[in-house]
Design an enzyme around this catalytic site. Structure first.
Site, short mmCIF file in Angstrom:
data_model
loop_
_atom_site.label_atom_id
_atom_site.label_comp_id
_atom_site.label_asym_id
_atom_site.label_seq_id
_atom_site.Cartn_x
_atom_site.Cartn_y
_atom_site.Cartn_z
N THR A 1 0.84 -1.18 0.00
CA THR A 1 0.00 0.00 0.00
C THR A 1 0.89 1.24 0.00
OG1 THR A 1 -1.64 1.22 1.25
CG2 THR A 1 -0.36 -0.36 2.48
N HIS A 2 0.49 2.21 -0.82
CA HIS A 2 1.29 3.41 -1.03
C HIS A 2 0.42 4.65 -0.77
CE1 HIS A 2 4.03 6.24 -2.71
NE2 HIS A 2 3.25 6.53 -3.72
#
Ligand code: GRF
Length: 211
Positions: free
Chosen positions: A119-120
């Site tokens: 996840t970014h």
């Protein structure tokens, strides 16, 4: 096209989660996995450094932990191989990088490619790298958010599983913006992981479709 349901025969899917920091995304997964029917069990939490809140959260939840620190290896390839081996000990169906601030390499992806997600805190393909919220703020975008993706060899370039948005307000600073992003990021992570393990997913070109 590909379809990979991981929690078949009502056995929960095995998740290994990798962290580098405070672990609020990890905590959201720990809480979700406790609920009946979620479809996943966190079988181990790994980190690239000791003594971080993420590891403590795992220990408090009774989840086994391990640390594979780059400084303990002569080069990145050896560290990557050791990380792959440590994760492999727990035989995961899905590996979740939840605030893990390292790029995994070829050995890791050989073993876990296609079933490692990250996840970014930005809306890919904008603002890849470690300063997503800062870069978005400095650019002056009015909407940013978080991106969940299947990890490939690039920096935040993997196929997008889901995205969640937040508005940037004029009073936001990097911390307030990142906190806002993390709120939607955790919800997206929990929901997407649940759907992936319960029902699988399909890929056509770069389009990831959760079932
Ligand atoms: C998340 O925003 C993640 O996307 C980024 O670092 C943050 C980790 O937060 N790479 P936490 O450790 O889960 O609280």
């Amino acid at each position: 096209m590909e379809s990979v349901p991981t929690s078949e025969n009502s056995q929960p899917a095995r998740l290994v989660v990798l962290v580098s920091g405070t672990g609020t995304n990890l905590q959201a997964l720990i809480d979700a996995a406790r609920k009946p029917g979620y479809g996943a069990e966190i079988v181990a939490v790994g980190a690239d450094r000791p003594e971080i809140a993420g590891l403590e959260r795992a220990q408090q939840a009774g989840i086994p932990t391990f640390v594979v620190a780059p400084n303990d290896f002569p080069n990145r390839a050896d560290w990557d191989a050791a990380l792959a081996a440590a994760v492999g000990e727990f035989d995961p169906d899905l590996v979740v990088l939840a605030g893990f601030m390292r790029l995994v390499g070829a050995k890791f992806l050989n073993k876990f490619g296609g079933r490692t997600i990250n996840t970014h805190p930005a809306l890919s393909p904008a603002f890849p790298g470690v300063n997503g919220p800062k870069d978005a703020l400095e650019y002056g975008v009015k909407v940013t958010g978080a991106t969940l993706f299947l990890v490939d060899e690039g920096v935040d370039t993997g196929m997008i599983i889901d995205q969640a948005t937040v508005r940037v307000e004029s009073e936001d600073d990097v911390n307030s913006l990142h906190e806002k992003i993390k709120q939607v990021e955790r919800i997206m992570l929990v929901e997407s992981v649940g759907r992936m393990v319960r029902n699988g997913w399909e890929i056509k070109d770069r389009w990831v479709k959760l079932q």
